[in-house]
Write a protein that holds these residues in place. Structure first.
Motif, PDB file in Angstrom:
ATOM      1  N   LEU A   1      14.341  -8.651 -11.723  1.00 40.79           N
ATOM      2  CA  LEU A   1      14.938  -7.661 -12.614  1.00 40.79           C
ATOM      3  C   LEU A   1      15.095  -8.292 -13.983  1.00 40.79           C
ATOM      4  O   LEU A   1      15.569  -9.416 -14.109  1.00 40.79           O
ATOM      5  CB  LEU A   1      16.313  -7.214 -12.088  1.00 40.79           C
ATOM      6  N   SER A   2      14.689  -7.558 -15.005  1.00 39.26           N
ATOM      7  CA  SER A   2      14.779  -8.066 -16.368  1.00 39.26           C
ATOM      8  C   SER A   2      15.236  -6.934 -17.285  1.00 39.26           C
ATOM      9  O   SER A   2      14.629  -5.859 -17.296  1.00 39.26           O
ATOM     10  CB  SER A   2      13.415  -8.594 -16.818  1.00 39.26           C
ATOM     11  N   LEU A   3      16.321  -7.179 -18.020  1.00 37.69           N
ATOM     12  CA  LEU A   3      16.819  -6.225 -19.004  1.00 37.69           C
ATOM     13  C   LEU A   3      16.884  -6.929 -20.352  1.00 37.69           C
ATOM     14  O   LEU A   3      17.418  -8.031 -20.445  1.00 37.69           O
ATOM     15  CB  LEU A   3      18.206  -5.710 -18.610  1.00 37.69           C
ATOM     16  N   PRO A   4      16.369  -6.304 -21.408  1.00 38.85           N
ATOM     17  CA  PRO A   4      16.304  -6.983 -22.704  1.00 38.85           C
ATOM     18  C   PRO A   4      17.625  -6.941 -23.459  1.00 38.85           C
ATOM     19  O   PRO A   4      18.487  -6.088 -23.223  1.00 38.85           O
ATOM     20  CB  PRO A   4      15.240  -6.179 -23.450  1.00 38.85           C
ATOM     21  N   GLU A   5      17.768  -7.864 -24.397  1.00 41.45           N
ATOM     22  CA  GLU A   5      18.898  -7.859 -25.326  1.00 41.45           C
ATOM     23  C   GLU A   5      18.896  -6.529 -26.075  1.00 41.45           C
ATOM     24  O   GLU A   5      17.844  -6.005 -26.434  1.00 41.45           O
ATOM     25  CB  GLU A   5      18.728  -9.014 -26.313  1.00 41.45           C
ATOM     26  N   GLY A   6      20.074  -5.943 -26.275  1.00 43.38           N
ATOM     27  CA  GLY A   6      20.181  -4.675 -26.986  1.00 43.38           C
ATOM     28  C   GLY A   6      20.101  -3.460 -26.091  1.00 43.38           C
ATOM     29  O   GLY A   6      20.296  -2.335 -26.540  1.00 43.38           O
ATOM     30  N   CYS A   7      19.830  -3.675 -24.816  1.00 42.16           N
ATOM     31  CA  CYS A   7      19.724  -2.585 -23.854  1.00 42.16           C
ATOM     32  C   CYS A   7      21.116  -2.003 -23.573  1.00 42.16           C
ATOM     33  O   CYS A   7      22.071  -2.744 -23.340  1.00 42.16           O
ATOM     34  CB  CYS A   7      19.116  -3.118 -22.566  1.00 42.16           C
ATOM     35  N   ALA A   8      21.229  -0.684 -23.605  1.00 42.57           N
ATOM     36  CA  ALA A   8      22.486  -0.031 -23.244  1.00 42.57           C
ATOM     37  C   ALA A   8      22.519   0.119 -21.730  1.00 42.57           C
ATOM     38  O   ALA A   8      21.575   0.639 -21.120  1.00 42.57           O
ATOM     39  CB  ALA A   8      22.592   1.329 -23.916  1.00 42.57           C
ATOM     40  N   LEU A   9      23.591  -0.348 -21.116  1.00 44.02           N
ATOM     41  CA  LEU A   9      23.705  -0.274 -19.663  1.00 44.02           C
ATOM     42  C   LEU A   9      24.002   1.154 -19.218  1.00 44.02           C
ATOM     43  O   LEU A   9      24.768   1.874 -19.852  1.00 44.02           O
ATOM     44  CB  LEU A   9      24.803  -1.214 -19.172  1.00 44.02           C
ATOM     45  N   THR A  10      23.377   1.545 -18.120  1.00 41.65           N
ATOM     46  CA  THR A  10      23.598   2.855 -17.515  1.00 41.65           C
ATOM     47  C   THR A  10      24.140   2.646 -16.110  1.00 41.65           C
ATOM     48  O   THR A  10      24.141   1.521 -15.597  1.00 41.65           O
ATOM     49  CB  THR A  10      22.280   3.647 -17.425  1.00 41.65           C
ATOM     50  N   ASP A  11      24.571   3.730 -15.464  1.00 39.71           N
ATOM     51  CA  ASP A  11      25.011   3.623 -14.074  1.00 39.71           C
ATOM     52  C   ASP A  11      23.893   3.067 -13.194  1.00 39.71           C
ATOM     53  O   ASP A  11      24.129   2.210 -12.340  1.00 39.71           O
ATOM     54  CB  ASP A  11      25.447   4.997 -13.543  1.00 39.71           C
ATOM     55  N   ALA A  12      22.670   3.553 -13.427  1.00 40.87           N
ATOM     56  CA  ALA A  12      21.535   3.084 -12.627  1.00 40.87           C
ATOM     57  C   ALA A  12      21.253   1.605 -12.883  1.00 40.87           C
ATOM     58  O   ALA A  12      20.969   0.848 -11.943  1.00 40.87           O
ATOM     59  CB  ALA A  12      20.294   3.920 -12.942  1.00 40.87           C
ATOM     60  N   GLY A  13      21.331   1.180 -14.146  1.00 42.09           N
ATOM     61  CA  GLY A  13      21.104  -0.228 -14.471  1.00 42.09           C
ATOM     62  C   GLY A  13      22.149  -1.134 -13.842  1.00 42.09           C
ATOM     63  O   GLY A  13      21.822  -2.210 -13.325  1.00 42.09           O
ATOM     64  N   ILE A  14      23.396  -0.703 -13.880  1.00 35.36           N
ATOM     65  CA  ILE A  14      24.471  -1.487 -13.265  1.00 35.36           C
ATOM     66  C   ILE A  14      24.276  -1.549 -11.756  1.00 35.36           C
ATOM     67  O   ILE A  14      24.460  -2.599 -11.135  1.00 35.36           O
ATOM     68  CB  ILE A  14      25.847  -0.901 -13.648  1.00 35.36           C
ATOM     69  N   ALA A  15      23.862  -0.434 -11.158  1.00 31.08           N
ATOM     70  CA  ALA A  15      23.595  -0.416  -9.712  1.00 31.08           C
ATOM     71  C   ALA A  15      22.464  -1.390  -9.368  1.00 31.08           C
ATOM     72  O   ALA A  15      22.537  -2.099  -8.349  1.00 31.08           O
ATOM     73  CB  ALA A  15      23.249   0.991  -9.255  1.00 31.08           C
TER      74      ALA A  15
END
Length: 108
Positions: free
Chosen positions: A33-47
């Motif tokens: 799993l990779s999320l970039p800097e500046g990404c806004a977290l969502t419920d799905a992303g947190i899950a």
């Protein structure tokens, strides 16, 4: 308003928070799993972070402190780190890297 970086455990993360540093979760030596800097977290992303056993993330938050208070707190933290590391041989590369990492983490 100025911002600051905060390292938060996943239970304290809320949708809409912005990542201040990229998140890369690995499993068995592979990025899963990779999320970039500046990404806004969502419920799905947190899950997804929870599902892949991430422990914390670095988010960018508004810093309500005045510049004077911020500078005072940074000075206090810097003095505390100097006291902790006063006997350390910072010429040693690994120890220097550790000191620099702690300093970068604490002085924000």
């Amino acid at each position: 308003m100025p911002t600051r970086q905060s390292y938060l455990p996943l239970f304290a993360v809320e949708p809409g928070m912005i990542l201040a540093k990229p998140v890369v979760v690995t499993e068995r030596g592979r990025a899963v799993l990779s999320l970039p800097e500046g990404c806004a977290l969502t419920d799905a992303g947190i899950a997804q972070l929870r599902a892949h056993h991430a422990q914390y993330v670095c988010v960018s938050e508004d810093d309500p402190r005045s510049s004077i208070v911020r500078e005072q707190q940074i000075a206090v933290q810097a003095a505390r780190l100097e006291a902790i590391f006063h006997n350390a041989d910072l010429e040693h590369p690994e120890l220097r890297a550790f000191y620099d990492a702690v300093r970068a983490y604490r002085l924000v």
